[in-house]
Scaffold this active site. Structure first.
Site, PDB file in Angstrom:
ATOM      1  CD  GLN A  98      -2.103   2.555   6.020  1.00  0.00           C
ATOM      2  OE1 GLN A  98      -1.100   2.938   5.792  1.00  0.00           O
ATOM      3  NE2 GLN A  98      -2.832   1.744   6.865  1.00  0.00           N
ATOM      4  CD  GLU A 155       2.578  -0.138   7.359  1.00  0.00           C
ATOM      5  OE1 GLU A 155       2.297   0.974   6.661  1.00  0.00           O
ATOM      6  OE2 GLU A 155       2.243  -0.855   8.027  1.00  0.00           O
ATOM      7  CD  GLU A 188      -5.652   1.525   8.346  1.00  0.00           C
ATOM      8  OE1 GLU A 188      -4.550   1.517   9.135  1.00  0.00           O
ATOM      9  OE2 GLU A 188      -5.732   0.905   7.505  1.00  0.00           O
ATOM     10  CG  HIS A 195       3.544   4.575   5.349  1.00  0.00           C
ATOM     11  ND1 HIS A 195       2.531   5.466   5.824  1.00  0.00           N
ATOM     12  CD2 HIS A 195       3.142   3.552   5.226  1.00  0.00           C
ATOM     13  CE1 HIS A 195       1.313   4.632   6.162  1.00  0.00           C
ATOM     14  NE2 HIS A 195       1.643   3.164   5.704  1.00  0.00           N
ATOM     15  CG  HIS A 247      -0.230   0.240   2.455  1.00  0.00           C
ATOM     16  ND1 HIS A 247       0.051  -1.071   3.294  1.00  0.00           N
ATOM     17  CD2 HIS A 247       0.007   1.371   3.121  1.00  0.00           C
ATOM     18  CE1 HIS A 247       0.874  -0.439   4.274  1.00  0.00           C
ATOM     19  NE2 HIS A 247       0.533   0.863   4.504  1.00  0.00           N
TER      20      HIS A 247
END
Ligand code: CO
Length: 138
Positions: A55, A130, A44, A80, A8
């Site tokens: 996301q 991440e 989220e 991210h 994502h």
């Protein structure tokens, strides 16, 4: 080290419902998952794009890391990139052996039942990374 996919891309947003409507109207994306995480300080929504997701992250409070990110960056934007891996612990160990600066020393629970760990932006040309292990894919 084996990154399997872009799991994502995380966006920092000020208003989750407005951001969902924007992506639905302009890009035809629909919500496949919603979650609120008090520890992460976010509400989220995940929107599907093929086998990956966008996301959308709305801060719960002004002290939330996502709220601080928006203050630092002058507003909403890309926050991210999540890389899908088979084993977050092994990937994290591999990076630490290479002296890569990490945010999380150990894997921890993330949204939708995934195991995650963050790698410091200094270790990815300014982009927060991440690592995401999705149990539904293994
Ligand atoms: Co994420």
């Amino acid at each position: 080290m084996h990154l399997q996919r872009i799991d994502h891309v995380g966006y920092a947003v000020e208003d989750l419902e407005a951001a969902i409507a924007y992506h639905a109207d302009l890009y035809g994306m629909s919500v496949v998952h919603r979650e609120t995480s008090v520890p992460e300080g976010v509400r989220e929504a995940l929107l599907a794009v093929g086998e990956s997701y966008i996301q959308l992250l709305e801060p719960l409070t002004d002290a939330s890391p996502v709220a601080r990110f928006m203050r630092r960056n002058g507003g909403p934007g890309g926050h991210h990139v999540g890389y899908g891996v088979a084993d977050v612990a092994a990937t994290l160990d591999d990076l630490k052996r290479k002296d890569v600066r990490v945010v999380d020393d150990h894997p921890r629970p993330g949204s939708r039942g995934c195991t995650i760990a963050f790698v410091h932006p200094k270790a990815a040309m300014g982009v927060l990374i991440e690592l995401v292990e999705d149990p539904s894919l293994s």
